[in-house]
Design an enzyme around this catalytic site. Structure first.
Site, mmCIF file in Angstrom:
data_model
loop_
_atom_site.group_PDB
_atom_site.id
_atom_site.type_symbol
_atom_site.label_atom_id
_atom_site.label_comp_id
_atom_site.label_asym_id
_atom_site.label_seq_id
_atom_site.Cartn_x
_atom_site.Cartn_y
_atom_site.Cartn_z
ATOM 1 N N LYS A 152 0.884 -1.560 -0.266
ATOM 2 C CA LYS A 152 -0.464 -0.012 -0.047
ATOM 3 C C LYS A 152 0.996 1.484 -0.211
ATOM 4 O O LYS A 152 1.645 1.362 1.152
ATOM 5 C CB LYS A 152 -0.881 -0.081 1.449
ATOM 6 C CG LYS A 152 -1.849 -1.222 1.008
ATOM 7 C CD LYS A 152 -2.944 -0.597 2.138
ATOM 8 C CE LYS A 152 -4.122 -2.081 1.672
ATOM 9 N NZ LYS A 152 -5.020 -1.280 3.141
ATOM 10 N N ALA A 186 2.561 -9.161 4.537
ATOM 11 C CA ALA A 186 2.327 -10.732 4.201
ATOM 12 C C ALA A 186 0.624 -10.691 3.957
ATOM 13 O O ALA A 186 0.422 -11.199 4.389
ATOM 14 C CB ALA A 186 2.872 -11.561 5.269
ATOM 15 N N LEU A 234 -1.935 -13.976 3.366
ATOM 16 C CA LEU A 234 -2.761 -15.200 4.925
ATOM 17 C C LEU A 234 -2.304 -16.240 3.334
ATOM 18 O O LEU A 234 -2.824 -16.285 2.193
ATOM 19 C CB LEU A 234 -3.664 -14.068 4.699
ATOM 20 C CG LEU A 234 -4.041 -13.727 6.125
ATOM 21 C CD1 LEU A 234 -5.260 -13.047 5.978
ATOM 22 C CD2 LEU A 234 -2.820 -14.292 7.589
ATOM 23 N N ASP A 236 -13.500 2.513 10.038
ATOM 24 C CA ASP A 236 -13.934 1.730 9.547
ATOM 25 C C ASP A 236 -13.622 -0.061 8.702
ATOM 26 O O ASP A 236 -13.481 0.073 7.969
ATOM 27 C CB ASP A 236 -12.756 1.497 7.629
ATOM 28 C CG ASP A 236 -12.785 1.895 6.604
ATOM 29 O OD1 ASP A 236 -14.689 1.710 6.034
ATOM 30 O OD2 ASP A 236 -11.932 1.424 5.349
#
Lengths: 527, 527
Positions: free
Chosen positions: B221, B326, B328, B394
């Site tokens: 991101k 990371a 999953l 959020d």
């Protein structure tokens, strides 16, 4: 005893030395740094190089310097300078854009139609639960906005000392808003998202058309950016936000350059509830209002409503800062034509236009109608000077009143993308000047005047902008940039004259004007 | 002579007095101010009120304080505290999410398939003019990302002292990126603008899936906001940008709270050219790259490509700061279910959800499956504590591994909307706690511990975040906000216990754990 005195003297000297070294010296050093910090760094870069006063056939020394003002106001000094007094005080009827009687008839009819519409609307609204504040229109034939419209001539949007302009600014600042609506641009979008192309960016869609109690109209552009924010360097010019303060500053700059091609603009705090929401008759506009999490009144653009919510502007809680630009006469009574700028930029990420790659682009343009005769090309160069000073890269089209034909002046509308970066001088904006190597003598003389310390552009701009209710309009960094850019314009002209000689570069738009100032109007008529 | 000595003594005294008054005193005063400036102002607000140590049946004094660390590291002290050592060091095979053999088989097959695909792709690409950097995958059965996946248990995403997690962070920080692509979310958009609804905002569409040389995967991101920028108060939470530093900080906070429900996250500078553009096999991703006016490499989101160009992120000139989370285990091998949060917010401008208007909303929820038994509601309350500390509004859905059934822990994924405003404590986030008046004893004890000066939450967070390559991750204002909010959580619990008594509010998730700490795992197994 001697020992004692010696001892004391040594101690005293030691204390004085220590004081001198550790206290006084650092303080002096700090004071030195401090004064360096307080004087504007840009100023030292800026003092008109001596050679500038000699390299045009006509030097500023030829002009009567009596008009330099009384020292208290550089701006008054500027406006009383002979260069700013070459015009006849009155404009002949034949030179006007609109004849007064015709204009009055036109607006009387519009007022009657408006009143009929409002009557019908209010009857319809009475049945619903919408509350619209209903004001009576008072049509005043002496209204300042009407005087502005009737004062538009083939030379400029307003004459230099027209008192109606200052009064129109006051009207726009203070008058009751009786109606608000989307602008025509906004309406053209019809609320749909055209995602097939890069849409014009955010700010563009947030402007509002406001009607005043005396039937005058103004366009509101909301504040989107803080005065001290610079446009990030990665932002393409065509997605930059529109700045309300740039609109205000552009009006003042245009007036100081004596172009008078920007309609009057003033800053104002608008009450979004009382002056927009409660007076609009447009359901769509009412529909884009909302309350923010911080309980402020906000609205966003119609097209973007369904797409993105980031494009809202909010009041605090209702008051929103913005610029109000006076409307020009309606297109039906004073049609205008919009013409692509020959130095248009590519509105894409990678595109390059011919002028950006071909250094002899101007030779082609010079041969093409309407740039092959008259003042059109010189007017384009004036516009590039204006835009370069502001750092405005977004001049894709220019408009002229069809009434004045090819010799009409270029309107400098939509200047909100100026004043984005004070730290960068975008030399490419000056391409029309640097590629064509031409400039009007009248423009050059005024630029030289504004480069003199007693009329320094930044100083007269600062003074002029202080008249706006939202002052300060520009940060000092932007004002300093004006001086720096002005020097760059003069250097660009100098490069041309060195290469081609004064005669080919400096074009007499008023012949021997400055030696024996003949009215600009006369030289025009003689053509 | 006496006169002489007196004179000198007077001068000396005067000099000393002047020195004392004008030099020494102001310096002392400055030093005083200075120390005030350096110590966080919020600290004085924050000292755990005495009553907090007495109002739970179990006080912190019951715990062995031997684990308070050696004074040099509050974080080490925290992690050696008995409250953080209630777990068995190893996790039984039956409690794991994935069996190691099955996982190895699964990934070996994926690697073979990847290599086949790459061979075909490279053959196809050889004919075109695209250059793709081709790296060999080295599948390592001892890779840290595989250890992370196999270490996931029914209790948490990783065990407390698993060395593979620290090593995984190093891998993500340093490893060669061999492939980049849009994430699945991004692909789901299929490049179309769905303007029929408010789309998820900008930041959401800029994340990238990166594959490392050892076949590990991470989500990137990009940085969208400076550390010291606060989200403007008028911005709805659901259009706020996503913050890479919030992702990083959330991982550390979750670990400090001992939840361990956030996958490992680390900061990294990514080379947009070498590590994204030149290694992607996705033409669409290649197509959203462009060069900015400042000659920086930028890319923007697929959907927004055709709409708005403002949503680009740019490197400098290639390097872009961001967070790497990371992945999953894939959904095909470790399916997860996404469940709406009962305290979901309205993602519209005016909407209100039932919990926002009905104070006894929790009574309804308590009766509904799966909140009517087990730990699910307590887990929701844990999550609200976590989100309240970060200011994250959020949390529309939560995810659990289907493998663990209704008793599975809640994954705390997607935390990038946290840490937006340090100056506001959004009490509504704490609604599950304040409305249900329930909290796990283990959570409460840790919160109380983190409110003690020797383990102060802001201090352990600051220390933990210093391990990240992009530190400082949070400004001091955000760290101080954590302490302030922690007190507010404890006060909320206190209000509940005063009203209902400790027994009804503080729920034993490990029975008598702190008096005689029994492994959390054992209490779970016993159920």
């Amino acid at each position: 005893m001697r020992k004692d005195r010696l001892f004391l003297a040594v101690i005293l000297t030691a204390i004085f030395s220590a004081d001198l070294y550790f206290i006084l010296l650092p303080k002096l050093r700090n004071a030195g740094d401090g004064s360096g910090r307080f004087c504007s760094c840009q100023r030292s870069n800026f003092s008109l190089p001596g050679q500038f006063s000699n390299w045009t056939a006509l030097t500023l020394q030829d002009l009567d310097p009596s008009g330099r003002g009384n020292g208290s106001s550089k701006l008054d000094g500027l406006f009383t300078h002979p260069l700013y007094n070459t015009e006849k005080p009155t404009v002949a009827a034949a030179e006007r854009l609109l004849q007064s009687d015709r204009l009055m008839d036109y607006y009387r009819k519009k007022v009657s139609r408006w009143e009929r519409h409002m009557k019908l609307y209010n009857e319809a609204v009475a049945a619903s639960n919408i509350t619209v504040t209903d004001y009576q229109v008072t049509f005043d034939p002496d209204a300042n906005w009407l005087k502005f419209h009737t004062g538009i001539s083939r030379h400029a949007l307003y004459s230099r000392h027209d008192p109606a302009i200052a009064r129109l600014l006051l009207d726009m600042r203070d008058m009751t808003v009786i109606n608000s609506d989307f602008t025509q641009d906004e309406k053209a979008l019809k609320g749909t998202c055209d995602c097939s192309q890069v849409v014009k960016p955010s700010g563009h869609h947030l402007k509002l058309a406001l009607k005043m109690q005396n039937f005058g109209k103004a366009m509101f552009k909301p504040m989107r950016q803080q005065r001290d924010e610079e446009t990030p360097e990665d932002v393409f010019f065509f997605v930059d936000v529109q700045r309300h303060n740039a609109e205000i500053a552009a009006f003042h700059l245009d007036s100081i350059l004596d172009f008078r091609r920007v309609p009057p603009v003033v800053g104002r705090f608008l009450n979004l509830t009382g002056e927009v929401l409660q007076v609009t008759r447009n359901d769509d506009l009412r529909g884009v209002f909302f309350t923010s999490p911080a309980n402020n009144t906000c609205f966003f653009a119609k097209c973007l409503y369904v797409c993105k919510t980031e494009y809202a502007v909010c009041g605090s809680p209702d008051l929103l800062e913005g610029s109000l630009s006076a409307y020009l006469p309606g297109l039906s009574i004073a049609p205008r034509i919009s013409i692509p700028n020959p130095w248009i930029r590519s509105y894409t990420f990678t595109g390059q236009e011919e002028w950006q790659v071909n250094p002899s682009y101007c030779d082609t343009i010079k041969k093409l109608y309407p740039y092959n005769s008259g003042n059109r090309l010189l007017n384009i160069i004036d516009m590039s000077v204006f835009d370069f000073l502001m750092g405005n890269m977004d001049r894709h089209h220019y408009e002229i009143f069809t009434e004045f034909g090819d010799e009409g002046f270029l309107l400098h509308l939509d200047n909100a993308r100026g004043f984005g970066k004070h730290s960068k001088d975008e030399m490419s904006i000056l391409a029309p000047l640097s590629q064509c190597c031409m400039i009007k003598r009248s423009t050059l003389l005024r630029l030289q005047l504004l480069a003199q310390p007693q009329f320094r552009l930044s100083d007269v701009m600062r003074e002029s902008l202080q008249k706006d209710p939202l002052h300060p309009i520009l940060t000092e960094a932007h004002l300093s940039a004006l001086d720096r850019r002005l020097i760059k314009i003069l250097r660009a002209v100098q490069r041309c004259t060195r290469k081609l000689g004064d005669a080919r570069v400096i074009t007499d738009d008023f012949v021997r004007a400055a030696v024996n100032p003949r009215a600009y109007t006369e030289s025009k008529k003689a053509r």
